[in-house]
Scaffold this motif. Structure first.
Motif, short mmCIF file in Angstrom:
data_model
loop_
_atom_site.label_atom_id
_atom_site.label_comp_id
_atom_site.label_asym_id
_atom_site.label_seq_id
_atom_site.Cartn_x
_atom_site.Cartn_y
_atom_site.Cartn_z
N GLU A 178 53.89 43.30 -17.12
CA GLU A 178 53.50 43.86 -18.42
C GLU A 178 53.51 42.80 -19.51
O GLU A 178 52.59 42.73 -20.34
N GLU A 179 54.52 41.96 -19.48
CA GLU A 179 54.59 40.89 -20.49
C GLU A 179 53.46 39.89 -20.28
O GLU A 179 52.83 39.44 -21.24
N ALA A 180 53.17 39.56 -19.02
CA ALA A 180 52.09 38.62 -18.73
C ALA A 180 50.75 39.18 -19.18
O ALA A 180 49.95 38.49 -19.83
N CYS A 181 50.49 40.45 -18.87
CA CYS A 181 49.23 41.08 -19.25
C CYS A 181 49.10 41.15 -20.77
O CYS A 181 48.05 40.82 -21.34
N TYR A 182 50.17 41.54 -21.44
CA TYR A 182 50.13 41.67 -22.90
C TYR A 182 49.92 40.30 -23.56
O TYR A 182 49.07 40.15 -24.45
N LYS A 183 50.70 39.30 -23.13
CA LYS A 183 50.61 37.98 -23.75
C LYS A 183 49.21 37.40 -23.61
O LYS A 183 48.64 36.86 -24.58
N LYS A 204 43.94 39.95 -13.11
CA LYS A 204 44.79 41.12 -12.93
C LYS A 204 46.15 40.69 -12.40
O LYS A 204 46.26 39.69 -11.70
N PHE A 205 47.16 41.47 -12.75
CA PHE A 205 48.54 41.09 -12.47
C PHE A 205 49.21 42.12 -11.57
O PHE A 205 49.40 43.27 -11.98
N ALA A 214 44.97 46.06 -6.81
CA ALA A 214 43.88 45.52 -5.98
C ALA A 214 43.29 44.25 -6.59
O ALA A 214 42.07 44.05 -6.59
N ALA A 215 44.16 43.39 -7.13
CA ALA A 215 43.69 42.15 -7.75
C ALA A 215 42.95 41.27 -6.76
O ALA A 215 41.92 40.66 -7.08
N ILE A 216 43.44 41.20 -5.53
CA ILE A 216 42.87 40.28 -4.55
C ILE A 216 41.43 40.66 -4.18
O ILE A 216 40.67 39.84 -3.70
N SER A 222 43.57 36.32 -9.47
CA SER A 222 44.58 37.30 -9.07
C SER A 222 45.95 36.64 -9.19
O SER A 222 46.18 35.59 -8.61
N VAL A 223 46.85 37.28 -9.93
CA VAL A 223 48.21 36.77 -10.10
C VAL A 223 49.13 37.76 -9.38
O VAL A 223 49.41 38.84 -9.88
#
Length: 426
Positions: A178-183, A204-205, A214-216, A222-223
Motif C-alpha cells: 500500500e505504501e509503495a503504490c501510494y508513494k 502493479k504491486f 495478477a501483476a505477472i 511487476s513488483v
C-alpha cells in the motif's frame, strides 16, 4: 426516452445469476438514458458489430488522461447515449472504502452521469459509465474539491497503479504494497495524467508470489514480494498437519471432504523443483532450489512462513494481445529491498531507466514487452546494465549460431588463452 424492445438482451435475465440487464432497467426509472443503453446494445447484438465509436480527444482541462471518449454512431436512434463518455477515477490503495465515500461518489455520478458504475476496471480504476461532454468539467470539479479524489490514467501514459491488500490484512506480504503504490502514485501524477509514452504502461504491486493482483500477467513492471533467506519451518506444526490436527489450506475445502492429509501427495510431490523431503520425521527444504511458488506455504500456513529477509522481485514486460500475443513478464531483478524509508529508491531508479530506454526505442502503440521482444532480451539486459542469470531464460536456445560482440571476443579470447597457458605451464 422510450423503452426499447430487447428480446436478445432479455435472455440474459433468464439464467440463475444476477443480470446487468435487470440492473439497467431498474436504473432507467430515474435515468431514462439507460433505455437507450439497452437499445443500442440490443442493436449491436443483432448487427454483430459495435455501435460505439471512440470519441478522440475529450477530457478535462489540463489532463490528457482519465476520460475515455465514447459516442454512439447512431445518435438519431438513441439520443440518450449520443455522448457516453467513461470516467476513470483512481481507486484507493487495496480498494478500501468507507460507505460514506461510496455513497458520495454514487450521488455525484447520479448528478453528472448515468449512475452506471463498474467496480472495478481491470486496471483497478472506479469506472463511471456514461456522461455528456458538457458534464465532464462540473463532475471533475466536484470530484476533486468535494471528495479530494482524482482521475486515473487512460491513453499512452502510466495507468493507475494497483496493489494487493499487503500487510494490512495478509500475513504473507513481504513488503508494504500500500505504501509503495501510494508513494509511486503521488510521485508520478504527471505521467498518469499527461500521456507522453509510446503506449500504456502499468506497474502493479503484489506482496508475495501468490500475486493476487495478477501483476505477472498484465503489468509492464511487476513488483512481487519475495524473500532472500530460507523458508521458516515450525516442525511441531508440520507434525500436527500430518496427524490431521490442523486443516490444510487454512480449512478452505469448499465443503468437500478430501480425506486425511497426505504431506507426500499434497505437498512434497507437488513441489515444482522437488526441493522438499521428509527425513527423521522432519520436513527438509533445499532452499537453493526453491522457486517461491508458495504452494507449500498455502497448504500448511501454520507450519511454513516466508523467510525473514524480505523484499521484492521485479519483472518486466507483461501484456494482453495487442500488436502481438499475450505474454507474462520476464524476471529482471531477482531481489531488491523495498523500504519506504528511502522512498523505494532502487525501484524508482529502475523504473525510470526502463522508461528512458523505452521512450527512445519504442514504436507507437508498442508496449515495453513488445519492444523487449523486438530488440531481444540480451540487448535489454545490456542496456539495463544487469548481469544475465538463468532465471531470465524463457526456453532453451534453438539457434545453433552464437554471435559475440567484438569487444567480448577480443579481450575474452586473449584472457582465456593466457589463463590456459598459465595453468598448463604450472
Amino acid at each position: 426516452m422510450a423503452k426499447h424492445e430487447t428480446p436478445l438482451l432479455d435472455q440474459l435475465e433468464s439464467g440463475p445469476w444476477p443480470s446487468f440487464v435487470t440492473d439497467l432497467k431498474q436504473q432507467a426509472a430515474t435515468k431514462p438514458e439507460c433505455w437507450d443503453i439497452l437499445g443500442i446494445l440490443e442493436l449491436s447484438f443483432k448487427d454483430r458489430i459495435t455501435h460505439w465509436k471512440h470519441g478522440g480527444i475529450v477530457g478535462v482541462f489540463g489532463y490528457g488522461g482519465g476520460i475515455v471518449g465514447r459516442y454512439a454512431d447512431v445518435p438519431e436512434l438513441f439520443p440518450g447515449v449520443e455522448h457516453f463518455h467513461t470516467v476513470r477515477v483512481a481507486q484507493p490503495s487495496s480498494k478500501y472504502y468507507s460507505s460514506a465515500n461510496l455513497r458520495q461518489l454514487c450521488d455525484l455520478w447520479e448528478k453528472h452521469g448515468s449512475g452506471v458504475t463498474n467496480m472495478h476496471g481491470s486496471t483497478g480504476d472506479i469506472i463511471l459509465l456514461g456522461t455528456r461532454t458538457e458534464n465532464l468539467e462540473p463532475f471533475f470539479w466536484d470530484l476533486t474539491h468535494d471528495m479530494n479524489q482524482d482521475l486515473g490514467g487512460s491513453g499512452s501514459n502510466l495507468r493507475t497503479p494497483a496493489n494487493c491488500i499487503g500487510e494490512s490484512r495478509c500475513e504473507w506480504s513481504c513488503y508494504d504494497t500500500e505504501e509503495a503504490c501510494y508513494k509511486l502514485t503521488m510521485q508520478y501524477q504527471d505521467e498518469i495524467h499527461r500521456p507522453a509514452f509510446p503506449y500504456k504502461f502499468k506497474f502493479k504491486f503484489s506482496g508475495c508470489p501468490n500475486d493476487c493482483v495478477a501483476a505477472i500477467a498484465r503489468s509492464d513492471i511487476s513488483v512481487i514480494g519475495t524473500w532472500k533467506d530460507d523458508i521458516r519451518i515450525d516442525q511441531a506444526a508440520v507434525k500436527e498437519y500430518i496427524a490431521g490436527n490442523y486443516p490444510s489450506n487454512g480449512g478452505a475445502h469448499s465443503g468437500r471432504d478430501w480425506g486425511k492429509f497426505d504431506i507426500t501427495k499434497e505437498v512434497i510431490d507437488l513441489c515444482p523443483t522437488n526441493c522438499m523431503w521428509m527425513e527423521g520425521g522432519e520436513l527438509k527444504i533445499d532452499n537453493s532450489e526453491c522457486t517461491r511458488c508458495m504452494h507449500c506455504i498455502n497448504v500448511m500456513p501454520r507450519a511454513l512462513r516466508p523467510g525473514a529477509e524480505k523484499g521484492a522481485s521485479v519483472l518486466v514486460g507483461a501484456k494482453a494481445p495487442i500488436l502481438d500475443g499475450a505474454q507474462f513478464s520476464t524476471l529482471v531483478l531477482p531481489f531488491i529491498p523495498m523500504s519506504a524509508d528511502n522512498d523505494f529508491e532502487e525501484l524508482v531508479e529502475f523504473i525510470e531507466k526502463v522508461w528512458d530506454w523505452w521512450m527512445e526505442v519504442g514504436k507507437n502503440r508498442e508496449r515495453v514487452g513488445e519492444t523487449m521482444q523486438r530488440v531481444g532480451l540480451p540487448t535489454f539486459i545490456k542496456v539495463m546494465e544487469l548481469e544475465p542469470i538463468p532465471q531470465m531464460v524463457k526456453e532453451p536456445r534453438s539457434n545453433p549460431y552464437v554471435f559475440w560482440a567484438e569487444e567480448e571476443v577480443e579481450g575474452g579470447f586473449e584472457r582465456d588463452v593466457e589463463e590456459f597457458r598459465a595453468k598448463h605451464a604450472a
